[in-house]
Design an enzyme around this catalytic site. Structure first.
Site, PDB file in Angstrom:
ATOM      1  N   LYS A 275      25.003  46.850  67.958  1.00 40.50           N
ATOM      2  CA  LYS A 275      26.403  47.253  67.791  1.00 40.50           C
ATOM      3  C   LYS A 275      26.429  48.735  67.374  1.00 40.50           C
ATOM      4  CE  LYS A 275      27.482  42.459  67.014  1.00 40.50           C
ATOM      5  NZ  LYS A 275      28.328  41.434  66.432  1.00 40.50           N
TER       6      LYS A 275
ATOM      7  N   ASN B  41      21.396  43.034  69.539  1.00 41.24           N
ATOM      8  CA  ASN B  41      22.574  43.862  69.790  1.00 41.24           C
ATOM      9  C   ASN B  41      22.843  44.632  68.502  1.00 41.24           C
ATOM     10  OD1 ASN B  41      25.050  44.997  70.259  1.00 41.24           O
ATOM     11  ND2 ASN B  41      26.179  43.058  70.381  1.00 41.24           N
TER      12      ASN B  41
ATOM     13  N   GLU C 241      28.690  33.180  73.174  1.00 41.90           N
ATOM     14  CA  GLU C 241      28.894  33.609  71.795  1.00 41.90           C
ATOM     15  C   GLU C 241      30.248  33.087  71.306  1.00 41.90           C
ATOM     16  OE1 GLU C 241      26.204  37.254  70.840  1.00 41.90           O
ATOM     17  OE2 GLU C 241      28.181  37.944  71.406  1.00 41.90           O
TER      18      GLU C 241
ATOM     19  N   GLY D 154      28.920  37.003  63.178  1.00 40.34           N
ATOM     20  CA  GLY D 154      28.908  37.715  61.897  1.00 40.34           C
ATOM     21  C   GLY D 154      29.445  36.892  60.745  1.00 40.34           C
TER      22      GLY D 154
ATOM     23  N   SER E  66      25.396  34.501  64.547  1.00 41.67           N
ATOM     24  CA  SER E  66      24.754  34.097  63.287  1.00 41.67           C
ATOM     25  C   SER E  66      23.360  33.487  63.486  1.00 41.67           C
ATOM     26  CB  SER E  66      25.668  33.139  62.507  1.00 41.67           C
ATOM     27  OG  SER E  66      26.873  33.792  62.161  1.00 41.67           O
TER      28      SER E  66
ATOM     29  N   GLU F  18      33.640  41.690  71.036  1.00 46.31           N
ATOM     30  CA  GLU F  18      34.272  42.821  70.352  1.00 46.31           C
ATOM     31  C   GLU F  18      34.921  43.770  71.365  1.00 46.31           C
ATOM     32  OE1 GLU F  18      30.762  43.685  68.057  1.00 46.31           O
ATOM     33  OE2 GLU F  18      31.067  41.770  67.044  1.00 46.31           O
TER      34      GLU F  18
ATOM     35  N   HIS G 117      31.237  41.765  75.741  1.00 39.06           N
ATOM     36  CA  HIS G 117      31.038  41.257  74.379  1.00 39.06           C
ATOM     37  C   HIS G 117      32.406  40.977  73.751  1.00 39.06           C
ATOM     38  CE1 HIS G 117      30.064  41.091  70.124  1.00 39.06           C
ATOM     39  NE2 HIS G 117      28.842  40.753  70.522  1.00 39.06           N
TER      40      HIS G 117
END
Ligand code: 13P
Length: 234
Positions: free
Chosen positions: A9, A7, A154, A160, A196, A87, A85
């Site tokens: 992003k 991904n 996730e 991250g 991660s 985000e 996702h």
């Protein structure tokens, strides 16, 4: 075979994508590799890699300025799309209902939705991890699914962050998701872990029961980071 899905992003460039695709063409692997890239980079592809988008409109067409429909994504040759996702859920207030509508649009247009679920640190601390992921799966997956879908677990607090849950935590979360999918008549649906993932932890992660692959953010951007992940995931 494991799924290794990158991904990107809002990162990368067309030149970097071309470079990654050329490198992957020379890589022998049993794994299924997908790169989910920004909309502007769709329309490419190569040997050993499929291309996906990172979001899709919940609407078919019309006055939705800035949105991109599933049929438009499919017309570029892309085969996958990430929906829900964390985000998108965090910065664009996407609910399970919206995610389900997006996943349905993907399916209606021949795209495989990669439906993301995961708990925040507050939810984890409150002991709500299983409730959150169970209801996210139940409410984000469309009814009467006939075609391929993928679920990605996730944990939001690990994205991250350079930290991963313990083996036991990943195993427990994936078991709950697998049981929920089985209850919905969707046993066998691939369940990926994301957050991660790096070359040095991927082999351990994919050895856990019910982990069918990984969804990789930062470490999917450069061939020197991504290739060892593809090679180490067995
Ligand atoms: P990182 O691999 O950078 O933690 O990102 C995970 C992710 O959000 C993939 O969708």
């Amino acid at each position: 075979m494991k799924y290794i899905i990158g991904n990107w992003k809002m990162n990368g460039s067309k030149t970097e994508l071309d470079d990654m695709i050329a490198t992957l063409a020379d890589t022998k692997t049993q794994n299924r590799v997908v790169l989910c890239v920004p909309f502007t980079m769709l329309g490419t592809g190569g040997a050993n890699v499929s291309i996906g988008a990172q979001d899709v409109s919940a609407h078919d067409h019309g006055a939705f300025t800035g949105e991109v429909s599933a049929s438009m994504i499919a017309a570029t040759g892309a085969k996958y799309v990430i929906v829900g996702h964390s985000e998108r859920r965090a910065y664009h207030n996407e609910t399970n209902d919206i995610v389900r509508a997006k996943a349905q649009m993907a399916l209606d247009n021949g795209l495989c939705p990669i439906i993301c679920v995961g708990e925040t640190m507050d939810e984890k601390r409150a002991g709500k991890t299983f409730d959150v992921i169970q209801s996210a799966v139940r409410e984000s997956v469309p009814a009467d699914v006939q075609d391929d879908i993928i679920i990605a677990y996730e944990p939001r607090w690990a994205i991250g962050a350079g930290i991963t849950p313990t083996r036991q935590e990943i195993s427990d979360a994936h078991r709950v998701i697998a049981e929920t999918l089985a209850y919905m008549g969707l046993d066998g649906t691939p369940i990926l872990y994301g957050a991660s993932v790096k070359a040095n932890n991927v082999a351990d992660i994919v050895s856990i029961d019910n982990v069918d692959g990984v969804l990789v953010g930062g470490a999917s951007l450069k061939p020197q980071d991504f290739l060892p992940i593809i090679e180490n995931a067995k």
